[in-house]
Design a protein around this motif. Structure first.
Motif, short mmCIF file in Angstrom:
data_model
loop_
_atom_site.label_atom_id
_atom_site.label_comp_id
_atom_site.label_asym_id
_atom_site.label_seq_id
_atom_site.Cartn_x
_atom_site.Cartn_y
_atom_site.Cartn_z
N SER A 37 0.87 -1.17 0.00
CA SER A 37 0.00 0.00 0.00
C SER A 37 0.91 1.22 0.00
O SER A 37 1.53 1.54 1.02
CB SER A 37 -0.91 0.01 1.24
OG SER A 37 -1.73 1.16 1.25
N PRO A 38 1.04 1.91 -1.13
CA PRO A 38 2.02 3.01 -1.25
C PRO A 38 1.72 4.15 -0.29
O PRO A 38 0.68 4.81 -0.38
CB PRO A 38 1.90 3.45 -2.71
CG PRO A 38 0.55 2.98 -3.14
CD PRO A 38 0.27 1.73 -2.37
N GLN A 39 2.63 4.40 0.63
CA GLN A 39 2.46 5.48 1.58
C GLN A 39 2.60 6.85 0.92
O GLN A 39 2.19 7.87 1.50
CB GLN A 39 3.50 5.34 2.70
CG GLN A 39 3.30 4.11 3.58
CD GLN A 39 1.92 4.08 4.21
OE1 GLN A 39 1.55 4.98 4.95
NE2 GLN A 39 1.15 3.05 3.90
N ALA A 40 3.16 6.89 -0.28
CA ALA A 40 3.32 8.16 -0.99
C ALA A 40 1.99 8.81 -1.31
O ALA A 40 1.94 10.01 -1.59
CB ALA A 40 4.12 7.94 -2.29
N LEU A 41 0.91 8.03 -1.25
CA LEU A 41 -0.42 8.63 -1.43
C LEU A 41 -0.70 9.66 -0.33
O LEU A 41 -1.53 10.55 -0.51
CB LEU A 41 -1.49 7.54 -1.43
CG LEU A 41 -1.46 6.55 -2.60
CD1 LEU A 41 -2.42 5.40 -2.35
CD2 LEU A 41 -1.79 7.25 -3.91
N GLY A 42 0.00 9.51 0.78
CA GLY A 42 -0.15 10.48 1.86
C GLY A 42 0.33 11.86 1.50
O GLY A 42 0.12 12.83 2.24
N SER A 43 0.98 12.01 0.33
CA SER A 43 1.42 13.32 -0.13
C SER A 43 0.26 14.26 -0.41
O SER A 43 0.47 15.47 -0.60
CB SER A 43 2.28 13.17 -1.39
OG SER A 43 1.54 12.55 -2.42
N GLY A 44 -0.96 13.72 -0.42
CA GLY A 44 -2.12 14.60 -0.53
C GLY A 44 -2.13 15.63 0.58
O GLY A 44 -2.53 16.79 0.37
N VAL A 45 -1.68 15.25 1.77
CA VAL A 45 -1.59 16.18 2.89
C VAL A 45 -0.62 17.31 2.57
O VAL A 45 -0.87 18.48 2.86
CB VAL A 45 -1.16 15.44 4.17
CG1 VAL A 45 -0.72 16.42 5.25
CG2 VAL A 45 -2.29 14.56 4.68
N ASP A 46 0.52 16.97 1.96
CA ASP A 46 1.53 17.97 1.63
C ASP A 46 1.02 18.94 0.57
O ASP A 46 1.33 20.13 0.61
CB ASP A 46 2.80 17.26 1.18
CG ASP A 46 3.27 16.25 2.21
OD1 ASP A 46 4.12 16.60 3.04
OD2 ASP A 46 2.75 15.11 2.20
N ILE A 47 0.22 18.43 -0.36
CA ILE A 47 -0.42 19.31 -1.35
C ILE A 47 -1.35 20.28 -0.63
O ILE A 47 -1.38 21.48 -0.94
CB ILE A 47 -1.17 18.47 -2.40
CG1 ILE A 47 -0.18 17.67 -3.25
CG2 ILE A 47 -2.01 19.38 -3.30
CD1 ILE A 47 -0.84 16.69 -4.22
#
Length: 351
Positions: A37-47
């Motif tokens: 499960s790619p944790q990079a999807l959490g970059s939505g928070v950074d956006i």
């Protein structure tokens, strides 16, 4: 107005849906899925953080706002929905504790959550999460708003410098002194992502078009950066998120804004509406994801079938509930509170 920048509205929608997808992991694990499960999807928070910096700059730079007026406007936008969700989850923890996988009632924790104070989660030890776990991002937002309200007292030309010095000092303190507990929350490097947004917005106001190709390359480069961070996740997991996710998030936001300025961004009513509803989607998504997992676990399906169905089923449910919440709860409540505050201010002026 900054909220009329379609690029920001579309990115709000994308960011919210990315966060939804990264939070598939826990319900899927309860359904027996333990794959990648790619944790990079959490970059939505950074956006979201970068967008917040952009919007705060564009919404204040030409206005003579006092710190109090600024904080009131932000509170009317953020606080009501956050309070409702926090109190709803608290009620569930008290009345139906079996329905909450991570959390039990703790008075101090609930109080800290309602006050936007970082507090160690009673079940997720070592994590400064509020009752609504993704609400740690709201705590960060509120800290940024508080700091930005203070720099509004300065001349416009000094505001970004003041924020840069403040956040730079805090991050440096964190790197050198390694504070523990709640104090560590205010020294995290991701605070710099708000600064990225301020710089992007200031540059956007003082420059013209940079062309479609450079704008598209910025967006493509940011996306590629995030994809590579997902592919090489085990190798980059010790690198701070401001590098792996924050910088590409800033590239995507900046490039999208200039794509819109160049006339290369098509209008989409669906994406614009999802952008408007993104806060409600964000605030309700963990509840809906858990409910979807619970529903599927009760159906007479094989674990594999449950796992395959979960993602599209959960996404559809999250979007539907979030949009409905926006239309029925968030939008009327925000309008009503703004009208009430405006009426009270007019009465004070008359008196």
């Amino acid at each position: 107005m900054p909220n009329e920048l379609r690029s920001l509205q579309y990115l709000r929608a994308v960011a919210a849906l990315l966060v939804v997808m990264v939070h598939y992991q826990a319900p899927l694990a309860r359904l027996g899925y333990h794959g990648w499960s790619p944790q990079a999807l959490g970059s939505g928070v950074d956006i979201f953080f970068v967008i917040s910096g952009v919007v705060m700059w564009l919404s204040t730079v030409d206005k003579n706002l006092t710190p109090g007026d600024f904080l009131l406007k932000r509170a009317l936008r953020i606080v009501p929905m956050y309070m409702l969700i926090t109190l709803f989850i608290t009620l569930i923890m008290v009345a139906f504790p079996w329905a909450v996988s991570n959390g039990h009632f703790d008075g101090a924790h609930v109080a800290a959550s309602l006050l936007f104070l970082p507090w160690e989660h009673p079940d997720l030890r070592g994590h400064l999460y509020p009752v609504f776990v993704p609400g740690w991002t709201i705590n960060a937002e509120m800290f940024f708003y508080l700091l930005f309200s203070v720099v509004l007292l300065l001349a416009v030309r000094l505001r970004i410098v003041a924020v840069a010095l403040a956040f730079g000092a805090l991050v440096l303190i964190g790197a050198v002194l390694h504070p523990t507990g709640s104090l560590s929350f205010y020294t995290e490097p991701y605070l710099l992502e708000f600064l990225f947004g301020l710089v992007i917005a200031a540059g956007y106001r003082t420059t013209g078009q940079i062309g479609v190709l450079p704008s598209a390359l910025l967006v493509a480069g940011g996306v590629a950066w995030l994809v590579l961070s997902a592919v090489f996740e085990p190798s980059v997991q010790d690198i701070d998120r401001v590098i792996t996710w924050g910088i590409p998030a800033a590239m995507i936001v900046c490039g999208s804004m200039y794509l819109e300025r160049a006339g290369a961004l098509r209008h989409s009513r669906i994406m614009h509406f999802l952008g408007n509803a993104s806060y409600s989607i964000y605030m309700t998504h963990t509840i809906v994801l858990s409910a979807c997992g619970l529903v599927l676990s009760r159906l007479p399906l094989s674990p594999v079938a449950q796992q395959l169905i979960y993602r599209p089923f959960a996404m559809a449910a999250v979007v539907a509930v979030g949009c409905l919440t926006y239309l029925v709860v968030e939008q009327p409540m925000t309008r009503g509170l703004r009208a009430l505050v405006g009426l009270r201010q007019r009465r004070q002026q008359i008196a």
